[in-house]
Each structure stands twice: as C-alpha cells, then as structure tokens.
Design an enzyme around this catalytic site. Structure first.
Site, short mmCIF file in Angstrom:
data_model
loop_
_atom_site.label_atom_id
_atom_site.label_comp_id
_atom_site.label_asym_id
_atom_site.label_seq_id
_atom_site.Cartn_x
_atom_site.Cartn_y
_atom_site.Cartn_z
N ASN A 243 1.11 6.70 -9.93
CA ASN A 243 -0.36 6.43 -10.48
C ASN A 243 -1.34 5.98 -9.45
O ASN A 243 -2.62 5.92 -9.68
CB ASN A 243 -0.20 5.46 -11.71
CG ASN A 243 -1.48 4.84 -12.08
OD1 ASN A 243 -2.42 5.56 -12.85
ND2 ASN A 243 -1.88 3.57 -11.79
N LYS B 226 -7.11 15.11 -5.13
CA LYS B 226 -6.28 15.48 -6.16
C LYS B 226 -6.11 16.86 -6.31
O LYS B 226 -4.94 17.03 -6.92
CB LYS B 226 -7.40 15.00 -7.44
CG LYS B 226 -7.76 13.65 -7.56
CD LYS B 226 -6.41 12.90 -7.67
CE LYS B 226 -6.61 11.43 -7.99
NZ LYS B 226 -5.26 10.59 -8.22
N TYR C 34 -12.18 12.76 -2.80
CA TYR C 34 -11.69 12.59 -4.34
C TYR C 34 -11.22 13.88 -4.69
O TYR C 34 -9.96 14.22 -5.12
CB TYR C 34 -12.31 11.93 -5.26
CG TYR C 34 -11.56 11.62 -6.46
CD1 TYR C 34 -10.95 10.44 -6.48
CD2 TYR C 34 -11.64 12.56 -7.40
CE1 TYR C 34 -9.98 10.10 -7.74
CE2 TYR C 34 -10.93 12.24 -8.70
CZ TYR C 34 -10.16 11.03 -8.76
OH TYR C 34 -9.52 10.79 -9.92
N ASP D 228 0.85 -1.13 0.14
CA ASP D 228 -0.06 -0.12 -0.07
C ASP D 228 1.03 1.12 0.11
O ASP D 228 1.81 1.55 0.99
CB ASP D 228 -0.76 -0.09 1.18
CG ASP D 228 -1.64 1.01 1.60
OD1 ASP D 228 -1.55 2.09 0.82
OD2 ASP D 228 -2.40 1.11 2.51
N VAL D 229 0.84 2.07 -1.01
CA VAL D 229 1.40 3.19 -1.08
C VAL D 229 1.19 4.40 -0.01
O VAL D 229 2.10 5.34 0.42
CB VAL D 229 1.38 4.11 -2.15
CG1 VAL D 229 1.97 3.15 -3.51
CG2 VAL D 229 -0.18 4.47 -2.71
#
Length: 329
Positions: A135, A222, A218, A108-109
């Site tokens: 990504n 971003k 979200y 998991d990043v």
C-alpha cells in the site's frame, strides 16, 4: 479523479478541482436522489484470516492503517511497515490493545533492507508469510510527515512533464514503482520457498489505468504498478500465488487533505492557466452523493481484504477499479 496514496490515498484530480472551484471533497451537492451508505468502519468478519500472516506497507495512515486494524480483527498476524515511525508504532500498539498480534518495521520500502527486514520479521515472529498488501506510496517528493509549506515545497509536488524536477520524478518512482517491486521481490522469495501459495494485493490508482494530467511521475509510477501486478500474476500462478491490484479514485484520507491544501496554493499562483484535468472531475458515486463524498478508507480496504481472502481463490492478474464508477464513463 484519482490517486492512490501513499501511505494512504486521496485523489489528485478531485483535489485539483476542489482547489480551483473553492469547494472541498465533502462539499457541494450531488445530483442523485438516494445516497449509497458507506461501510461501517467497525464491520469485520471474525476469523477470516485466523492463522495467516499479513504484511501491510504504509500502515501509519489512511488505507494502510484501516487494513492493518481490520485484518488483525479478522485474526491475521500483522507486520506493519512505514517510514512515519510514531504513527506506525501507534497503529501496531492499538492492534495489540485490542488483543491482536502485530509487529512494526520502521523504514522506506524503496530500500531493499526494509523490504527484506519486513519478511524476516514475519518469518521469525509468526513462522512465515501468507499475504501482502503493498500500500505504501506517495503523491509527490515531500515527506508525508512534513506539514504543508507550498512556497518551500512547490518544486517537489505534482507537475506536468515540462515543469517536473528531477527530485520530484525520482522520489515518486522510488517509492511507488521501485518500492512495490522491492516489496514484491522480498515477499515472493519467501512465498515461493514456502511452497504453500499466498496472495498479494498492490495499491494502484485510476491514474494507473487511464491517462491522468498534471502529475507525470505519479501516473507513470501507477502504470508501473499495473504492469508489475500482471507480470507477477503470470510468473507466480504456478506456485499458487495470486496477485491483483486495486485502483481507486477520490478516497478521503490524510493524503487527500494534504494534496488539497497544496493544490489550493498552486491554483492561486497559476490563476488563469488552462486546467485540462478539470474536464472530468467526479466519479459516478461522488457526483450523485448529496454531499459529493469520496470513498472511505474502509470501503477500499473491504475490497483489498476480499482479494487476499480464500473467497477470491479464482482471481489473479486483475486490476480492479475501486473508483466509484470513475472509469465507467
């Protein structure tokens, strides 16, 4: 409309519109007279990344998968990272069967250990790190490997602020914002130490360039990617390290299909509620295409790899709208 996906990408707004109207991303008829032909998935530039080592997070599906495969065909040593183990390993095995060089890192990043480990693998197996494509990302708090189950998952999916749960907010920010930060931190430590330059591309979304309804975590995450990209471009220009982002609208990937299914179920449950997000639905190219198609993963990857290549030597600190003209009007 848009999202950037996580392990791949699709779009929230278009999926919302499809759910409300009963159409799908590939359905309907556009208003144009001539379609733009999509990029051939088999196209690549031989030798472009020969001798270079590239980390690709979120390599299991969608854009990450396409990027890992094409970069390997162009000569890159690829370190693929994902938390969907079986699909991530399958991508790396496919690269090896074609004669490419690739390693897989499971994790998991959002976990510092995963990010440190992917750089360690690049150094130990390939002698260093040259490039990175960050990504990995999520649209909601549901693990991407799980099947759609709206009744059980509805408190975890995209929501407006007053309806959002703590778990939805925290998991999306952990992967999309903290995950990009931790990935960049590990990558940049190595790139700075090597003192030979490099390039990083972060996968954002048009939801990180403009306002975006119905998905507060979200959109916030971003926008964080946009800020991280520009901040790092400033700090690391002195080391010859370029940092850019790509920001897509509708892109046809497994995540887009999953979002569409969840939004269809939500639209049924909330029938009659206002849908402000539907005031603007399609990008220019999607609206004019005879089948109203979104972008392909391969079209997005073409820009990502260009930005990582030596051809983009004068480009840094930019947020590229790879959105089919969505933000142009």
């Amino acid at each position: 409309m848009a999202t950037a996906v996580a392990l791949a990408t699709g779009t929230m707004a278009s999926a919302t519109a499809a759910a409300a109207s009963g159409t799908t991303g590939g359905g309907g008829k556009g208003i144009g007279e001539v379609d733009v032909k999509p990029l051939d998935p088999d196209f690549f530039l031989p030798g472009r990344f020969k001798g270079k080592t590239l980390i690709v997070t979120g390599c299991a599906r969608g854009m990450g998968r396409a990027a890992a495969i094409r970069a390997a065909r162009e000569g890159a040593n690829v370190v693929g990272v994902d938390w969907i183990r079986d699909e991530g390993e399958a991508v790396v095995e496919a690269i090896r069967r074609e004669g490419g060089q690739a390693r897989f890192v499971y994790g998991d990043v959002g976990d510092t250990r995963t990010c440190d480990r992917m750089v360690q693998v690049a150094v130990e197996d390939f002698g260093g790190l040259d490039l990175a494509l960050n990504n990995a990302g999520v649209m909601d708090a549901v693990f991407p490997g799980e099947p759609v189950d709206y009744a059980r998952q509805k408190d975890l999916i995209f929501q407006s602020v007053h309806q959002a749960s703590d778990e939805y907010w925290e998991k999306v920010l952990r992967t999309n914002a903290t995950g990009v930060f931790k990935s960049m931190r590990a990558e940049l430590r190595q790139l700075v130490a090597q003192r030979r330059g490099g390039a990083i591309v972060n996968v954002g979304s048009v939801a990180g360039l403009i306002g975006f309804g119905g998905t507060c975590a979200y959109s916030a995450s971003k926008h964080a990617v946009s800020g991280l990209t520009r901040s790092a471009a400033i700090d690391y220009s002195v080391y010859g390290i370029r940092v850019n982002s790509v920001n897509m609208a509708t892109t046809e990937t497994p995540m887009y299909e999953r979002a569409k299914a969840l939004l269809t179920a939500r639209a049924r449950e909330s029938k009659g509620m206002p849908q402000v997000g539907l005031m603007k639905i399609d990008s220019l190219l999607q609206a004019t295409d005879s089948h109203k198609r979104g972008a392909t993963a391969w079209e997005q990857v073409a820009v990502m790899l260009f930005l990582l290549s030596e051809e983009a030597s004068n480009l840094t600190g930019a947020l590229y709208a790879t959105d089919g003209g969505y933000t142009a009007y």
